[in-house]
Design a protein around this motif. Structure first.
Motif, PDB file in Angstrom:
ATOM      1  N   ASN A  99      -7.554  13.211   2.796  1.00 45.08           N
ATOM      2  CA  ASN A  99      -6.184  13.684   2.565  1.00 45.08           C
ATOM      3  C   ASN A  99      -5.442  12.898   1.488  1.00 45.08           C
ATOM      4  O   ASN A  99      -4.296  13.226   1.159  1.00 45.08           O
ATOM      5  CB  ASN A  99      -5.393  13.608   3.876  1.00 45.08           C
ATOM      6  CG  ASN A  99      -5.732  14.762   4.800  1.00 45.08           C
ATOM      7  OD1 ASN A  99      -5.981  15.872   4.345  1.00 45.08           O
ATOM      8  ND2 ASN A  99      -5.748  14.487   6.097  1.00 45.08           N
ATOM      9  N   ILE A 100      -6.106  11.876   0.930  1.00 46.00           N
ATOM     10  CA  ILE A 100      -5.418  11.005  -0.040  1.00 46.00           C
ATOM     11  C   ILE A 100      -4.909  11.811  -1.236  1.00 46.00           C
ATOM     12  O   ILE A 100      -3.745  11.707  -1.618  1.00 46.00           O
ATOM     13  CB  ILE A 100      -6.359   9.882  -0.533  1.00 46.00           C
ATOM     14  CG1 ILE A 100      -6.644   8.890   0.598  1.00 46.00           C
ATOM     15  CG2 ILE A 100      -5.754   9.156  -1.723  1.00 46.00           C
ATOM     16  CD1 ILE A 100      -7.637   7.794   0.229  1.00 46.00           C
ATOM     17  N   ASP A 101      -5.790  12.654  -1.790  1.00 42.31           N
ATOM     18  CA  ASP A 101      -5.434  13.342  -3.049  1.00 42.31           C
ATOM     19  C   ASP A 101      -4.545  14.564  -2.850  1.00 42.31           C
ATOM     20  O   ASP A 101      -4.128  15.176  -3.831  1.00 42.31           O
ATOM     21  CB  ASP A 101      -6.713  13.775  -3.775  1.00 42.31           C
ATOM     22  CG  ASP A 101      -7.398  12.566  -4.411  1.00 42.31           C
ATOM     23  OD1 ASP A 101      -8.448  12.732  -5.040  1.00 42.31           O
ATOM     24  OD2 ASP A 101      -6.863  11.450  -4.229  1.00 42.31           O
ATOM     25  N   VAL A 102      -4.307  14.930  -1.591  1.00 43.62           N
ATOM     26  CA  VAL A 102      -3.542  16.161  -1.360  1.00 43.62           C
ATOM     27  C   VAL A 102      -2.192  15.879  -0.675  1.00 43.62           C
ATOM     28  O   VAL A 102      -1.592  16.767  -0.051  1.00 43.62           O
ATOM     29  CB  VAL A 102      -4.371  17.176  -0.539  1.00 43.62           C
ATOM     30  CG1 VAL A 102      -5.508  17.721  -1.379  1.00 43.62           C
ATOM     31  CG2 VAL A 102      -4.882  16.564   0.763  1.00 43.62           C
ATOM     32  N   ASN A 103      -1.731  14.626  -0.816  1.00 48.43           N
ATOM     33  CA  ASN A 103      -0.387  14.265  -0.368  1.00 48.43           C
ATOM     34  C   ASN A 103      -0.122  14.563   1.105  1.00 48.43           C
ATOM     35  O   ASN A 103       0.971  14.992   1.504  1.00 48.43           O
ATOM     36  CB  ASN A 103       0.648  15.011  -1.235  1.00 48.43           C
ATOM     37  CG  ASN A 103       1.975  14.272  -1.257  1.00 48.43           C
ATOM     38  OD1 ASN A 103       2.091  13.224  -0.617  1.00 48.43           O
ATOM     39  ND2 ASN A 103       2.958  14.818  -1.936  1.00 48.43           N
ATOM     40  N   VAL A 104      -1.141  14.361   1.931  1.00 48.41           N
ATOM     41  CA  VAL A 104      -0.986  14.512   3.382  1.00 48.41           C
ATOM     42  C   VAL A 104      -1.007  13.109   3.991  1.00 48.41           C
ATOM     43  O   VAL A 104      -1.660  12.211   3.454  1.00 48.41           O
ATOM     44  CB  VAL A 104      -2.133  15.385   3.951  1.00 48.41           C
ATOM     45  CG1 VAL A 104      -2.146  15.371   5.468  1.00 48.41           C
ATOM     46  CG2 VAL A 104      -1.992  16.814   3.432  1.00 48.41           C
ATOM     47  N   SER A 105      -0.305  12.916   5.106  1.00 52.03           N
ATOM     48  CA  SER A 105      -0.178  11.575   5.694  1.00 52.03           C
ATOM     49  C   SER A 105      -1.510  10.856   5.827  1.00 52.03           C
ATOM     50  O   SER A 105      -2.507  11.457   6.262  1.00 52.03           O
ATOM     51  CB  SER A 105       0.464  11.672   7.088  1.00 52.03           C
ATOM     52  OG  SER A 105       1.739  12.237   6.992  1.00 52.03           O
ATOM     53  N   ILE A 152       0.852  -1.202   0.000  1.00 48.03           N
ATOM     54  CA  ILE A 152       0.000   0.000   0.000  1.00 48.03           C
ATOM     55  C   ILE A 152       0.884   1.247   0.000  1.00 48.03           C
ATOM     56  O   ILE A 152       0.657   2.180  -0.763  1.00 48.03           O
ATOM     57  CB  ILE A 152      -0.941  -0.015   1.224  1.00 48.03           C
ATOM     58  CG1 ILE A 152      -1.894  -1.206   1.161  1.00 48.03           C
ATOM     59  CG2 ILE A 152      -1.712   1.305   1.337  1.00 48.03           C
ATOM     60  CD1 ILE A 152      -2.642  -1.475   2.473  1.00 48.03           C
ATOM     61  N   GLY A 153       1.928   1.228   0.832  1.00 48.30           N
ATOM     62  CA  GLY A 153       2.824   2.380   0.934  1.00 48.30           C
ATOM     63  C   GLY A 153       3.456   2.733  -0.409  1.00 48.30           C
ATOM     64  O   GLY A 153       3.513   3.907  -0.797  1.00 48.30           O
ATOM     65  N   SER A 154       3.865   1.703  -1.142  1.00 46.53           N
ATOM     66  CA  SER A 154       4.531   2.008  -2.422  1.00 46.53           C
ATOM     67  C   SER A 154       3.517   2.584  -3.415  1.00 46.53           C
ATOM     68  O   SER A 154       3.849   3.508  -4.163  1.00 46.53           O
ATOM     69  CB  SER A 154       5.212   0.753  -2.972  1.00 46.53           C
ATOM     70  OG  SER A 154       4.310   0.029  -3.749  1.00 46.53           O
ATOM     71  N   ARG A 155       2.276   2.110  -3.374  1.00 47.98           N
ATOM     72  CA  ARG A 155       1.271   2.661  -4.286  1.00 47.98           C
ATOM     73  C   ARG A 155       0.890   4.081  -3.873  1.00 47.98           C
ATOM     74  O   ARG A 155       0.686   4.950  -4.709  1.00 47.98           O
ATOM     75  CB  ARG A 155       0.046   1.751  -4.302  1.00 47.98           C
ATOM     76  CG  ARG A 155      -1.000   2.090  -5.359  1.00 47.98           C
ATOM     77  CD  ARG A 155      -0.473   2.074  -6.767  1.00 47.98           C
ATOM     78  NE  ARG A 155      -0.034   0.765  -7.208  1.00 47.98           N
ATOM     79  CZ  ARG A 155      -0.772  -0.060  -7.962  1.00 47.98           C
ATOM     80  NH1 ARG A 155      -2.012   0.280  -8.290  1.00 47.98           N
ATOM     81  NH2 ARG A 155      -0.303  -1.214  -8.336  1.00 47.98           N
ATOM     82  N   VAL A 156       0.805   4.330  -2.570  1.00 51.37           N
ATOM     83  CA  VAL A 156       0.492   5.686  -2.085  1.00 51.37           C
ATOM     84  C   VAL A 156       1.576   6.662  -2.530  1.00 51.37           C
ATOM     85  O   VAL A 156       1.292   7.746  -3.038  1.00 51.37           O
ATOM     86  CB  VAL A 156       0.358   5.688  -0.546  1.00 51.37           C
ATOM     87  CG1 VAL A 156       0.359   7.112   0.014  1.00 51.37           C
ATOM     88  CG2 VAL A 156      -0.909   4.948  -0.109  1.00 51.37           C
ATOM     89  N   ASN A 157       2.828   6.209  -2.418  1.00 54.02           N
ATOM     90  CA  ASN A 157       3.942   7.105  -2.790  1.00 54.02           C
ATOM     91  C   ASN A 157       3.900   7.480  -4.267  1.00 54.02           C
ATOM     92  O   ASN A 157       4.294   8.576  -4.655  1.00 54.02           O
ATOM     93  CB  ASN A 157       5.279   6.419  -2.489  1.00 54.02           C
ATOM     94  CG  ASN A 157       5.524   6.329  -0.979  1.00 54.02           C
ATOM     95  OD1 ASN A 157       4.862   7.011  -0.216  1.00 54.02           O
ATOM     96  ND2 ASN A 157       6.433   5.455  -0.586  1.00 54.02           N
ATOM     97  N   GLN A 158       3.408   6.541  -5.095  1.00 53.12           N
ATOM     98  CA  GLN A 158       3.400   6.808  -6.545  1.00 53.12           C
ATOM     99  C   GLN A 158       2.007   7.177  -7.052  1.00 53.12           C
ATOM    100  O   GLN A 158       1.768   7.233  -8.264  1.00 53.12           O
ATOM    101  CB  GLN A 158       3.866   5.563  -7.309  1.00 53.12           C
ATOM    102  CG  GLN A 158       5.253   5.089  -6.920  1.00 53.12           C
ATOM    103  CD  GLN A 158       5.381   3.606  -7.242  1.00 53.12           C
ATOM    104  OE1 GLN A 158       4.839   3.137  -8.239  1.00 53.12           O
ATOM    105  NE2 GLN A 158       6.049   2.874  -6.381  1.00 53.12           N
ATOM    106  N   ALA A 159       1.102   7.431  -6.134  1.00 54.79           N
ATOM    107  CA  ALA A 159      -0.322   7.599  -6.498  1.00 54.79           C
ATOM    108  C   ALA A 159      -0.516   8.546  -7.669  1.00 54.79           C
ATOM    109  O   ALA A 159      -1.235   8.240  -8.625  1.00 54.79           O
ATOM    110  CB  ALA A 159      -1.102   8.077  -5.284  1.00 54.79           C
ATOM    111  N   GLY A 160       0.176   9.677  -7.636  1.00 52.83           N
ATOM    112  CA  GLY A 160      -0.029  10.680  -8.701  1.00 52.83           C
ATOM    113  C   GLY A 160       0.407  10.160 -10.056  1.00 52.83           C
ATOM    114  O   GLY A 160      -0.139  10.553 -11.092  1.00 52.83           O
ATOM    115  N   LEU A 161       1.333   9.214 -10.059  1.00 51.56           N
ATOM    116  CA  LEU A 161       1.858   8.677 -11.327  1.00 51.56           C
ATOM    117  C   LEU A 161       1.072   7.460 -11.775  1.00 51.56           C
ATOM    118  O   LEU A 161       0.974   7.166 -12.956  1.00 51.56           O
ATOM    119  CB  LEU A 161       3.334   8.300 -11.147  1.00 51.56           C
ATOM    120  CG  LEU A 161       4.265   9.404 -10.645  1.00 51.56           C
ATOM    121  CD1 LEU A 161       5.636   8.838 -10.357  1.00 51.56           C
ATOM    122  CD2 LEU A 161       4.315  10.534 -11.675  1.00 51.56           C
TER     123      LEU A 161
END
Ligand code: FBP
Length: 337
Positions: A128-134, A46-55
């Motif tokens: 906060n998912i779409d705004v890059n907040v924890s 999940i963490g790796s997908r969250v980190n690259q979410a915008g891409l």
């Protein structure tokens, strides 16, 4: 379950730490270690997908609405699937429950079933998912109590003090895995270059009193007078009691709780005239956080009783939450009770 571990052992992975704890546990079967290995794996995925979410094109909503009446985020679905997939096949759990799924999630009959019940909020902090907040994942582990072939809803509806473990994974400036089995709270930081969680915050103790309060003051007009007065009291200068406190609010329970755990103070999501039972869910938000707070020397109340003593009646029931430093929660209770 905890034992007096040589806690200053850096380079200890989460897995090694659990193994060490299990070694001193009389009826340890290794099931628990495997359960945590799978939770950690799901957290890394999940963490790796969250980190690259915008891409990766996983920002935004799916167009569906979940059992909470919330618009489902694409990452909510991904995180939910990642947890179910990681945990269903290993033979440690007999039943799961998720914020994203109406009913308890059975283990497919072609997989072995274990003695644990796992409940989780796959991705906490959806605003906060779409705004890059924890954001984060929260989990709670109970032992199965029902007998018979099929586990039952009653296996999920257990009071918080019956948990055997609870924790969260926070996807922030670093990814951390924080858990307790009831006595101590330990934090592990992911080293992405190794792909392992390493012990970074051993035996976390929450300060007895803090200087930070955390609440969504945008809801003030919906609070009852006692809650309003309590928050105003925290903000009113009074040198004798180190007031005013400083306000901090991320809007992600995992992040606001993590800060409170490390720095002290109090986080609250009170009941209000829109959410008479509060907003946060008991079984996979308030209860696991309360279990961690107590193990770290803090406290957690609904305003009427300890969160850990609430007898659940529904899978997705909500409760008001006041959680944090023991003395700050006591002050809140004195004023809102
Ligand atoms: P989900 O995002 O998992 O639905 O959790 C609820 C939550 O986002 C908490 O993380 C947070 O503490 C709270 O709601 C924020 O609510 P509000 O936006 O009303 O302050």
């Amino acid at each position: 379950m905890d034992s007096s571990l040589p806690l200053n052992m850096h380079g200890w992975t989460l897995e090694r730490h659990i193994l060490e704890e299990q070694r001193t546990h009389p009826d340890a079967t290794g099931e628990f270690t495997r359960l945590f290995q799978q939770l950690a794996l799901a957290g890394k995925i999940i963490g790796s997908r969250v980190n690259q979410a915008g891409l990766a094109g996983v920002l935004g909503v799916t167009g569906e609405v979940n059992v909470q009446g919330e618009r489902v985020q694409k990452l909510d679905v991904f995180a939910n699937q990642a947890l179910i997939h990681a945990l269903e096949a290993g033979g440690q759990v007999c039943l799961m429950a998720s914020e994203e799924v109406d009913d308890p999630i059975p283990i497919p009959t072609d997989f072995p079933r274990g003695r644990y019940v796992l409940m989780f909020d796959p991705l906490d902090g959806s605003s906060n998912i779409d705004v890059n907040v924890s954001i984060g994942t929260i989990f709670s582990v109970h032992r199965r109590i029902s007998t018979g072939d099929e586990p039952k809803l009653s296996d999920c509806l257990q009071p918080g003090f019956k948990q055997v473990a609870a924790g969260y994974i926070i996807y922030g400036s670093s990814t951390m895995f924080v858990y307790t089995t009831g006595k101590r709270v330990h934090g592990f930081t992911l080293d992405p270059s190794v792909g392992e969680f390493f012990l970074s915050h051993p035996d976390i103790k929450i300060p007895e009193r803090g200087a930070i309060y955390s609440v969504n003051e945008g809801n003030e007009s919906k609070w009852d007078a006692k809650v309003r007065d309590w928050v105003r009291w925290l903000k009113t200068p009074d040198e004798a009691i180190d007031h005013p406190y400083s306000g901090r609010y991320v809007g992600t329970l995992v992040a606001d709780f993590h800060r409170t755990l490390l720095k002290g103070g109090i986080f609250a999501y009170p009941a209000d005239n829109k959410n008479p039972d509060g907003k946060l869910r008991l079984l996979y938000e308030a209860s696991p956080m309360a279990f961690i707070a107590h193990a770290a020397g803090g406290d957690a109340t609904t305003g009427k009783q300890r969160v850990l003593d609430v007898m659940p009646t529904e899978l997705h029931q909500r409760v008001p939450l006041y959680i944090g430093s023991k003395l700050d929660v006591a002050d809140a209770l004195k004023r809102i009770g």
